[in-house]
Design a protein around this motif. Sequence first.
Motif, PDB file in Angstrom:
ATOM      1  N   ALA A 199     -22.458  -4.492  13.919  1.00 46.23           N
ATOM      2  CA  ALA A 199     -22.163  -5.818  14.480  1.00 46.23           C
ATOM      3  C   ALA A 199     -20.871  -6.380  13.896  1.00 46.23           C
ATOM      4  O   ALA A 199     -20.060  -6.977  14.618  1.00 46.23           O
ATOM      5  N   GLU A 200     -20.657  -6.167  12.613  1.00 45.66           N
ATOM      6  CA  GLU A 200     -19.439  -6.664  11.959  1.00 45.66           C
ATOM      7  C   GLU A 200     -18.192  -5.990  12.539  1.00 45.66           C
ATOM      8  O   GLU A 200     -17.200  -6.652  12.834  1.00 45.66           O
ATOM      9  N   ARG A 213     -17.559  -7.206  16.143  1.00 47.27           N
ATOM     10  CA  ARG A 213     -16.932  -8.527  16.116  1.00 47.27           C
ATOM     11  C   ARG A 213     -15.446  -8.430  15.770  1.00 47.27           C
ATOM     12  O   ARG A 213     -14.617  -9.125  16.352  1.00 47.27           O
ATOM     13  N   GLU A 239     -13.341  -7.727  18.737  1.00 46.63           N
ATOM     14  CA  GLU A 239     -13.490  -8.700  19.828  1.00 46.63           C
ATOM     15  C   GLU A 239     -14.546  -8.283  20.848  1.00 46.63           C
ATOM     16  O   GLU A 239     -14.368  -8.422  22.059  1.00 46.63           O
ATOM     17  N   ARG A 258     -19.108  -7.925  21.258  1.00 41.77           N
ATOM     18  CA  ARG A 258     -20.380  -8.375  20.663  1.00 41.77           C
ATOM     19  C   ARG A 258     -21.402  -7.256  20.812  1.00 41.77           C
ATOM     20  O   ARG A 258     -21.441  -6.562  21.833  1.00 41.77           O
ATOM     21  N   VAL A 268     -22.218  -2.320  23.172  1.00 43.35           N
ATOM     22  CA  VAL A 268     -21.393  -3.502  22.960  1.00 43.35           C
ATOM     23  C   VAL A 268     -20.923  -4.036  24.304  1.00 43.35           C
ATOM     24  O   VAL A 268     -20.881  -3.312  25.303  1.00 43.35           O
TER      25      VAL A 268
END
Length: 116
Positions: free
Chosen positions: A68-69, A72, A75, A77, A92
Amino acid sequence: MSPVRDERGSATLLVLAMCGVLVLLAAALAVVTAMVAAHRAAQSAADLAALAGARGLAEGRNGCAQAAEVARANEARLAACAVTGRVVDVVVRVSGPRWLGQTADLAARSRAGPAP
């Protein structure tokens, strides 16, 4: 004898119609190009997120949190993450182009883990 018709200006109408068609084709091509670029960005983010998740698992951390990091940071999710043994599966999503009525987000899936 028939009277001669004045045809001045008829080429202007033809050129205007052709310009309209060319503008419409250019706009459609721009949307398709933007969608392809967004899908490539989504796939890259998914690949990197899956690799980061697998690396995190190998180092004893939470693979989905690592994924997830990284998503992010690219750009995107993280829409889904599943850990099976030492393999991380991620999905994603990235925002697609918002031109000409397009509202869809683009998704990509990736999987990473040690070789069997």
